[in-house]
Design an enzyme around this catalytic site. Structure first.
Site, mmCIF file in Angstrom:
data_model
loop_
_atom_site.group_PDB
_atom_site.id
_atom_site.type_symbol
_atom_site.label_atom_id
_atom_site.label_comp_id
_atom_site.label_asym_id
_atom_site.label_seq_id
_atom_site.Cartn_x
_atom_site.Cartn_y
_atom_site.Cartn_z
ATOM 1 N N ASP A 186 62.180 42.152 38.175
ATOM 2 C CA ASP A 186 63.326 41.274 37.910
ATOM 3 C C ASP A 186 62.856 39.863 37.617
ATOM 4 O OD1 ASP A 186 65.646 42.993 38.313
ATOM 5 O OD2 ASP A 186 64.878 43.198 40.354
ATOM 6 N N GLY A 195 68.824 40.702 45.449
ATOM 7 C CA GLY A 195 68.753 42.046 46.009
ATOM 8 C C GLY A 195 69.654 42.127 47.238
ATOM 9 N N GLY A 196 69.844 43.336 47.731
ATOM 10 C CA GLY A 196 70.531 43.525 49.005
ATOM 11 C C GLY A 196 72.044 43.392 48.964
ATOM 12 N N HIS A 233 63.255 43.513 33.597
ATOM 13 C CA HIS A 233 64.679 43.171 33.477
ATOM 14 C C HIS A 233 64.787 41.656 33.387
ATOM 15 C CE1 HIS A 233 68.829 43.314 35.742
ATOM 16 N NE2 HIS A 233 68.955 42.866 34.509
ATOM 17 N N HIS A 291 60.282 48.417 38.508
ATOM 18 C CA HIS A 291 61.305 47.517 37.968
ATOM 19 C C HIS A 291 60.992 46.085 38.388
ATOM 20 C CE1 HIS A 291 65.478 46.711 36.566
ATOM 21 N NE2 HIS A 291 65.491 45.810 37.533
ATOM 22 N N GLY A 351 65.897 48.471 45.239
ATOM 23 C CA GLY A 351 65.045 47.450 45.835
ATOM 24 C C GLY A 351 65.036 47.566 47.341
ATOM 25 N N SER A 352 66.096 47.015 47.963
ATOM 26 C CA SER A 352 66.087 46.958 49.429
ATOM 27 C C SER A 352 66.076 48.339 50.068
ATOM 28 C CB SER A 352 67.261 46.117 49.936
ATOM 29 O OG SER A 352 68.440 46.492 49.295
ATOM 30 N N MET A 361 66.652 38.459 33.276
ATOM 31 C CA MET A 361 67.915 37.769 33.550
ATOM 32 C C MET A 361 67.702 36.303 33.222
ATOM 33 S SD MET A 361 68.785 39.854 37.008
ATOM 34 C CE MET A 361 67.093 40.419 37.114
ATOM 35 N N MET A 368 64.101 36.090 36.680
ATOM 36 C CA MET A 368 65.296 35.230 36.765
ATOM 37 C C MET A 368 64.904 33.787 36.508
ATOM 38 S SD MET A 368 67.033 36.801 40.179
ATOM 39 C CE MET A 368 67.108 38.580 40.446
ATOM 40 N N SER A 381 62.569 48.374 42.713
ATOM 41 C CA SER A 381 62.636 46.986 42.258
ATOM 42 C C SER A 381 61.818 46.137 43.217
ATOM 43 C CB SER A 381 64.087 46.492 42.261
ATOM 44 O OG SER A 381 64.096 45.081 42.255
ATOM 45 N N ASP A 441 71.565 49.597 38.497
ATOM 46 C CA ASP A 441 70.749 48.599 39.196
ATOM 47 C C ASP A 441 71.625 47.753 40.106
ATOM 48 O OD1 ASP A 441 68.868 46.720 39.947
ATOM 49 O OD2 ASP A 441 68.673 45.808 37.958
ATOM 50 N N GLY A 442 71.363 47.879 41.411
ATOM 51 C CA GLY A 442 72.076 47.058 42.383
ATOM 52 C C GLY A 442 72.806 47.904 43.406
ATOM 53 N N GLY A 443 72.403 47.763 44.667
ATOM 54 C CA GLY A 443 73.087 48.488 45.739
ATOM 55 C C GLY A 443 72.857 49.984 45.714
ATOM 56 N N MET A 463 74.600 46.985 35.359
ATOM 57 C CA MET A 463 74.499 46.249 36.628
ATOM 58 C C MET A 463 75.612 46.729 37.554
ATOM 59 S SD MET A 463 71.893 44.291 36.661
ATOM 60 C CE MET A 463 72.258 43.800 38.353
HETATM 61 C C1 DX5 Z 1 69.535 42.120 40.932
HETATM 62 C C2 DX5 Z 1 68.373 42.887 40.402
HETATM 63 C C3 DX5 Z 1 68.099 44.166 41.071
HETATM 64 C C4 DX5 Z 1 67.822 44.068 42.549
HETATM 65 C C5 DX5 Z 1 68.339 45.303 43.207
HETATM 66 O O1 DX5 Z 1 69.843 41.089 40.053
HETATM 67 O O2 DX5 Z 1 68.547 43.178 39.023
HETATM 68 O O3 DX5 Z 1 67.061 44.901 40.428
HETATM 69 O O4 DX5 Z 1 66.485 43.912 42.870
HETATM 70 O O5 DX5 Z 1 68.182 45.181 44.575
HETATM 71 P P1 DX5 Z 1 68.943 46.132 45.597
HETATM 72 O O6 DX5 Z 1 68.501 47.510 45.319
HETATM 73 O O7 DX5 Z 1 68.509 45.610 46.920
HETATM 74 O O8 DX5 Z 1 70.424 45.942 45.345
HETATM 75 ZN ZN ZN Z 2 67.061 44.454 38.012
#
Ligand code: DX5
Ligand code: ZN
Length: 216
Positions: A38, A147-148, A69, A36, A195-196, A71, A40, A11, A173-175, A140
């Site tokens: 994101d 992220g993070g 993605h 990926h 992502g992170s 959002m 927003m 991501s 997706d996430g963590g 999710m």
């Molecule tokens: C959050 C995003 C994710 C995010 C994940 O709303 O949809 O794609 O970048 O980041 P990490 O992997 O750091 O949780």
């Molecule tokens: Zn995402």
């Protein structure tokens, strides 16, 4: 697309946006499976990121599928723009669409792969009526927006509930890190958005390879 293959999807939210092209080329060359992106809008989630003009430039930096993605509230009004900018997969949130079916149909008609996502608080039942219309379900595993954040282990239950009734791709997706990716893989997830955990490493190739091993 081979449904059995597990995908590692960096991501770019955690990338250095001042060097976005280089960051994307680096993870693409490192052997990831999709990118990926994101999006927003400051309404559906309390954060703002990028839109079609940036995706148009991202498209030129990699041959990998762009997994976008959204959002954003009422994504239907922007689908054409995201598709013409080069999105291959377009995922919308069930909570964000007044007419979910029309939104999914439009993604399909634009020639993109169709994805649906749900927030942590949304029950899997909310997306069940649409499973026949989508190629991807994005679960999710954090509250969307940033992220993070820390992975929510209760979300594994959603993957478990979806797997027997959905033959398409399930994304988490996430963590996502080595441990949470492997937990989600055991429940049947196919795509691991990270992502992170990828971008914080100086050796991204090594991390992508480790993630791949963790999920296979
Ligand atoms: C959050 C995003 C994710 C995010 C994940 O709303 O949809 O794609 O970048 O980041 P990490 O992997 O750091 O949780
Ligand atoms: Zn995402």
């Amino acid at each position: 697309m081979n449904q059995k293959k597990k995908w590692v999807a960096p991501s770019i939210l955690s990338a250095d946006f001042s060097r976005l092209g280089e960051e994307i080329r680096e993870v693409s060359d490192a052997g990831c499976d999709s990118i990926h992106v994101d999006v927003m809008d400051g309404h559906f989630v309390p954060n703002l990121t990028i839109g079609p003009p940036v995706i148009r430039w991202i498209r030129k930096t990699t041959k990998l599928p762009l997994d976008v993605h959204l959002m954003i509230e009422e994504p239907i009004q922007y689908l054409k723009d995201f598709r013409s900018a080069g999105s291959d997969w377009i995922t919308v949130h069930v909570e964000a669409c007044k007419d979910v079916q029309a939104t999914l149909d439009q993604i399909r008609n634009l020639g993109a792969k169709v994805g649906i996502s749900l927030r942590p608080k949304t029950n899997v039942k909310a997306i069940e009526p649409y499973l026949k219309l989508v190629d991807l379900v994005l679960v999710m595993t954090v509250e969307p927006g940033f992220g993070g954040q820390e992975f929510m282990p209760d979300m594994l239950e959603k993957v478990r509930a979806l797997r027997p009734q959905f033959s398409g791709l399930i994304s988490v997706d996430g963590g996502i890190n080595l441990e949470t990716a492997s937990q989600a893989a055991r429940e049947g997830a196919d795509i691991f958005v990270a992502g992170s955990s990828i971008f914080k490493e100086s050796n991204r190739k090594n991390m992508i390879e480790k993630l791949r091993r963790a999920v296979s």
